[in-house]
Every structure is written in C-alpha cells, then in structure tokens.
Enzyme design. Structure first.
Site, short mmCIF file in Angstrom:
data_model
loop_
_atom_site.label_atom_id
_atom_site.label_comp_id
_atom_site.label_asym_id
_atom_site.label_seq_id
_atom_site.Cartn_x
_atom_site.Cartn_y
_atom_site.Cartn_z
N LYS A 150 0.83 -1.20 0.00
CA LYS A 150 0.00 0.00 0.00
C LYS A 150 0.87 1.26 0.00
CE LYS A 150 -3.93 1.88 2.66
NZ LYS A 150 -4.73 1.66 3.89
N SER A 223 -9.46 1.87 2.60
CA SER A 223 -8.45 2.65 1.93
C SER A 223 -7.46 1.80 1.14
CB SER A 223 -7.70 3.50 2.96
OG SER A 223 -6.98 2.70 3.88
N SER A 247 -10.44 -0.66 6.24
CA SER A 247 -9.59 -0.37 5.08
C SER A 247 -8.95 -1.59 4.44
CB SER A 247 -8.49 0.62 5.48
OG SER A 247 -9.04 1.89 5.73
#
Length: 560
Positions: A150, A223, A247
């Site tokens: 990420k 996210s 997320s």
C-alpha cells in the site's frame, strides 16, 4: 480547464479538479509514471476509451502476457509460488516479470497502482537467482515471491503519501514490516492506490480513482482499494494493507479476495505513516495481509511472528502464532450469524450470501462440529456515531487546511468523513481524554453482550452491500465497529455474485434513516457481477482462535 486524466488508466467518473498549479504538478507526476511503461505493455486506446463493465478477464486475453506468465499469475497463491521457486520450476526473475506485466495491465484497467518498480524488482530478482545458483537454496521462505505494498507504507528508495500530493515524501529506509519481508526474500515491485486522507471506503487519490474489476461503475473500496483491485486481477497474490475503519476488509469484500485485520499491535506498525495520525488517539489502526487463500494469510502471520518484531518495537504484543493449527478443544465451535446489526439492513445480495453461509453451517451433518445461533452486535448505531467523532479530534481541520493550501481539490468523500466532527472544531486534551473513557466503557459493554450471546466467532456482512457506486461509501458500520472494540476480522470470498433483478423483501422495514438511505443507494445503481463476501470476527487478541475457527469453517463453506 480540462482535467489531467491519469495516463494509461480508465477513469469513468471525473474527480474534482484543483488549482492550475496543482493540476500542473499532478500532470507531471502522472506523466513520469506513463513514461516508465514500455509500449508493448500498453492496452489499445480504444479499449481504455470504451471498456466493458467487467474488465477482470482482460489480462488473460489481451495478448501482453505469454501462456506461461498467465500460468504463473493465475495458478498459484503465495505459498505455491514460494514452493515452485524453491524447487526451481520457475526463477525469481520469471515470476517477477510475469507479475510486473500483469500488474501494469491491471493498472490500466483499474488505476490500482501509484508506483511501478520494474527496474528495482528485476535487479532484486536477478540477485536472488544468483544466490540460488551459488548456494543451492532460497534466501528465505519468500524467496522471489512478489509482494505489493500500500502506498503509504515506506519502502526504501520509493515515495509514499497519505493519499494527497501535499503529503508526498521520499523514504530512505524500509519500515519494519517491509524490512522483515525483504529479509525473507520478498520482491517489491509496485505500490498501490489509496484514498485522499486515507479515510474513505473508496480509493480516490491524486493518482486517480480505483475501479472495481468486476464492474467498473463500482468502487474497489478503501483505503486499501488499489491492493484489492490488483489482487482480484491476479496482478498480485499477496499484499499488505492497513485498517482503521474497514480499510482492509471493505476492499477485500468489494473485490472478492481474502483480507485480515489483526488485533492492533500484534503486527509491526513502526513508521507505517510519515506523520502521526490523530485518529489513533482513540481508534487504533491495524495492519494485515490481503491475498487469494486462507493459507497465505496464515503463512504471513506465522512469518511475522517468527521474526519477533516486538524485540525492536515494545508496543507490540508478543503472541506466538498457531493459526490454522490452533486447537479449539473437543467442544463444538459456537458461531453467531449476523443477519443485520440493528442499524442497517444489508442490501439483498448480501442477505443472500448470509443465508448461503447459514444454510451450510446449519446442516445437521455438521452438528458435531458447529453450534450455530443468531447474533446481534451491541449498539451498532451508537458505535457509528462515536467513531465518526473519535476519528477527527481536530475536526478535520489539519488535513483540510493542508489540502487547501496545496490547491488540491477536496473530494466528496473527504467532505463527508469529517462532517460529524467538524462542528466541534479542535478538541481540548480533556475532551479527547473523555472520548477515551467513552470508548473503553463501550468496549466493556460490547464484551459483556458478546459473552451473554455465548459465541466464539461471528459471521456476517463486511459492508452494507456488495460494493458501492463511486462516491457513495457512506456507511462503514459493519467494519468500523470492530475497529472501535479492536477485534480481529477476516473477510472471506464466497462463490456468489450479484444477480440481475435482486430486490428488497416486500416486508422490508427500515431500521434507521441510514438504513432507508442504503436502500435508495441500491435502487439507484446496477451492481450486477459484483463479488459477495462475508466477515468472520473473534474477540480481541483471539487472532489464533479466529484462524482455528477458519480451519473448521473453510471446509464447511468450501473456501480455498
């Protein structure tokens, strides 16, 4: 002024524009990405201009990957790839090249990447192959396995951000988790897209908006939405995400993959963000793997535990990992089925997925393994009200001012996330401390309610629907609840998809105004083809017991 569209990528819904200066800087950044991609890896412009709703099969059929690269990227999970490289069926370079190619194809279709680290990954894979040739054995258990990361998680020599151009920084060293993975032989080949502020259930940063591979009119979640879309497209088999409101679990559910949010501070968290996150004063973030199999999650957790990260980070809890081998004793596993949380009734296909799981688990032939009962989470509406305030002790003013000062546009879901906290403005230390007391009192009541209902794990929705239309991820209550109480949760994909014509039951009665709004959202969009997934949750620090339960549930539900 015309918007600076992300090079290479399908973008079916325009995002808000910033100032001329901001858009010029963004255009330079996007062009630098575009320039790294060889022409032979680019999809036809007419496909990007007029894409089908479902783009998930295009990497296989586009002709950019060879037959053996399709085999490498589609036929193995991370455990399987590690085994094939160790046995010398494939070289690290061959595997890395296959995933580099597939990831950039996936990016063009979903805008899932922020950085494509081709040169660095090829150089590293070549070194690993040389080590194997010289020593006759792999450097570690992840030798040559490509792992996606990420965007905000630091990798030495790359950039990271918190989803905005203003927060972009160059990292000169690995964070602890990346350092551990690197020492085990992992190859880092890309970083993945996330939301502005990191606090949306849709990934919509300065890099562009991530699309759901199975229906590009829907969100891939947030996210960690870039990871989820990439893994669903088989551009990765194992990635790392973070979770403070859903997320990891939200994107995993939207895209039909596995995702695990561990109890906070059981996995390395050192330097995962360049700046402190005020939300963590009362809501603890966690991290975990996103992947294509249960055994990959188990392997990831075991390798992290074996590295003893707590020796360098005293915040971490040194819990040994037993995972899928965890004994549940001789008694039956007590499973609670969540049909709704008392606040929002799930949309029709999610209710169908719950019934699918409930019917399988309740089959009399499993009576010696399972005791199945109904479960209602404690005070879900109250939890949602509290956590929205806890996230923003500054009323959202710090991140908002940073965005405005840089000329970056504030995206619709950014406006939405701090609307509950913004009227209160910057809180005093006393107010933040009182929030902590509220949080802890809620946790105690939640634990008592769980104990009264007498279950080991619960299974139910991971979101109010299968996925959401773009800019409509308004209600995260099915995931954020477990961040508030800090319980571990796993999202597991089902074999089910959204079907055409699914409708609410004639006798539907809304549980709240939010519930009524969720129905309106369902009736305003076409969700056909979206994956259906469910969430399994256990008590805080019962991460091993959660995986022990998964060991039972996977056979009953037929999970890979």
């Amino acid at each position: 002024m015309a918007s600076a569209e992300p090079p290479l990528c399908i973008q079916i819904k325009p995002m808000r524009e910033g100032t001329l200066e901001f858009e010029a800087k963004r255009a330079v950044l996007l062009q630098s990405f575009h320039d790294k991609v060889p022409p032979e890896y680019r999809l036809p412009q007419d496909l990007l201009t007029n894409p089908p709703n479902d783009v998930s099969d295009i990497p296989r059929s586009c002709g950019i990957l060879s037959d053996w690269e399709i085999e490498i990227t589609e036929n193995y999970d991370a455990v399987g790839l590690a085994e094939t490289i160790a046995s010398r069926k494939y070289t690290a370079l061959a595997v890395t090249t296959a995933f580099l190619k597939r990831s950039i194809v996936a990016h063009q279709l979903t805008c899932c990447l922020t950085q494509w680290l081709a040169d660095e990954a090829i150089a590293h894979a070549t070194q690993l192959d040389s080590y194997m040739a010289e020593h006759g054995k792999p450097i570690g258990p992840l030798h040559g396995v490509p792992i996606s990361i990420k965007d905000h998680i630091p990798i030495a020599g790359t950039f990271s951000s918190q989803g905005s151009l203003a927060s972009l920084v160059k990292d000169n060293k690995d964070c602890q988790m990346v350092s551990i993975l690197r020492s085990l032989g992992a190859v880092f080949y890309c970083k993945t897209n996330q939301p502005q502020t990191l606090m949306h259930l849709e990934s919509d940063s300065h890099w562009g908006r991530v699309l759901n591979p199975f229906n590009i009119k829907l969100s891939a979640g947030g996210s960690t939405g870039g990871e989820a879309a990439l893994i669903a497209m088989r551009g990765s088999v194992l990635g790392v995400g973070t979770d403070i409101g859903g997320s990891i679990r939200g994107p995993a559910a939207f895209c039909g993959i596995y995702g695990f949010k561990a109890t906070s501070y059981t996995l390395p968290m050192e330097r995962l963000l360049a700046a402190p996150f005020a939300a963590e004063l009362n809501v603890l973030c966690s991290t975990g793997p996103m992947c294509t199999s249960i055994r990959d999650m188990d392997m990831f957790m075991r390798l992290m535990a074996d590295a003893k990260p707590y020796l360098l980070d005293p915040r971490l809890v040194p819990i040994p990992w037993t995972g899928l081998q965890t004994s549940l004793g001789r008694r039956r596993l007590k499973v609670g089925i969540i049909k709704n949380d008392g606040f929002i009734e799930p949309q029709p296909p999610v209710k169908r997925a719950i019934k699918w799981a409930s019917d399988l688990l309740s089959n009399p032939k499993h009576a010696d393994l399972l005791e199945v009962k109904s479960f209602t989470p404690f005070a879900a509406a109250t939890a949602w009200s509290k956590i929205q305030r806890f996230y923003w002790p500054d009323g959202g003013s710090l991140v908002k001012s940073a965005l405005l000062s840089s000329g970056e546009p504030i995206q619709p879901l950014s406006d939405r996330i701090w609307q509950e906290a913004e009227p209160a403005g910057m809180l005093t230390a006393e107010s933040v401390n009182n929030f902590r007391r509220e949080r802890d009192e809620f946790r105690l009541e939640f634990a008592r309610a769980w104990e009264e209902q007498d279950v080991d794990v619960v299974i139910g929705p991971a979101f109010v629907g299968p996925a959401c239309a773009h800019d409509t991820a308004f209600y995260w209550t099915y995931t954020s609840l477990y961040n508030l109480v800090d319980y571990p949760g796993v999202v597991v994909p089902t074999p089910l998809r959204v079907e055409s014509g699914e409708q609410y039951d004639p006798g539907y009665t809304p549980l709240s105004e939010a519930c009524r709004a969720v129905r309106r959202l369902w009736e305003s969009e076409n969700f056909e083809g979206a994956p259906l997934a469910l969430q399994v949750v256990a008590r805080k620090y019962h991460d091993n017991q959660l995986f022990g339960a998964l060991g039972v549930l996977k056979d009953v539900l037929g999970l890979p």
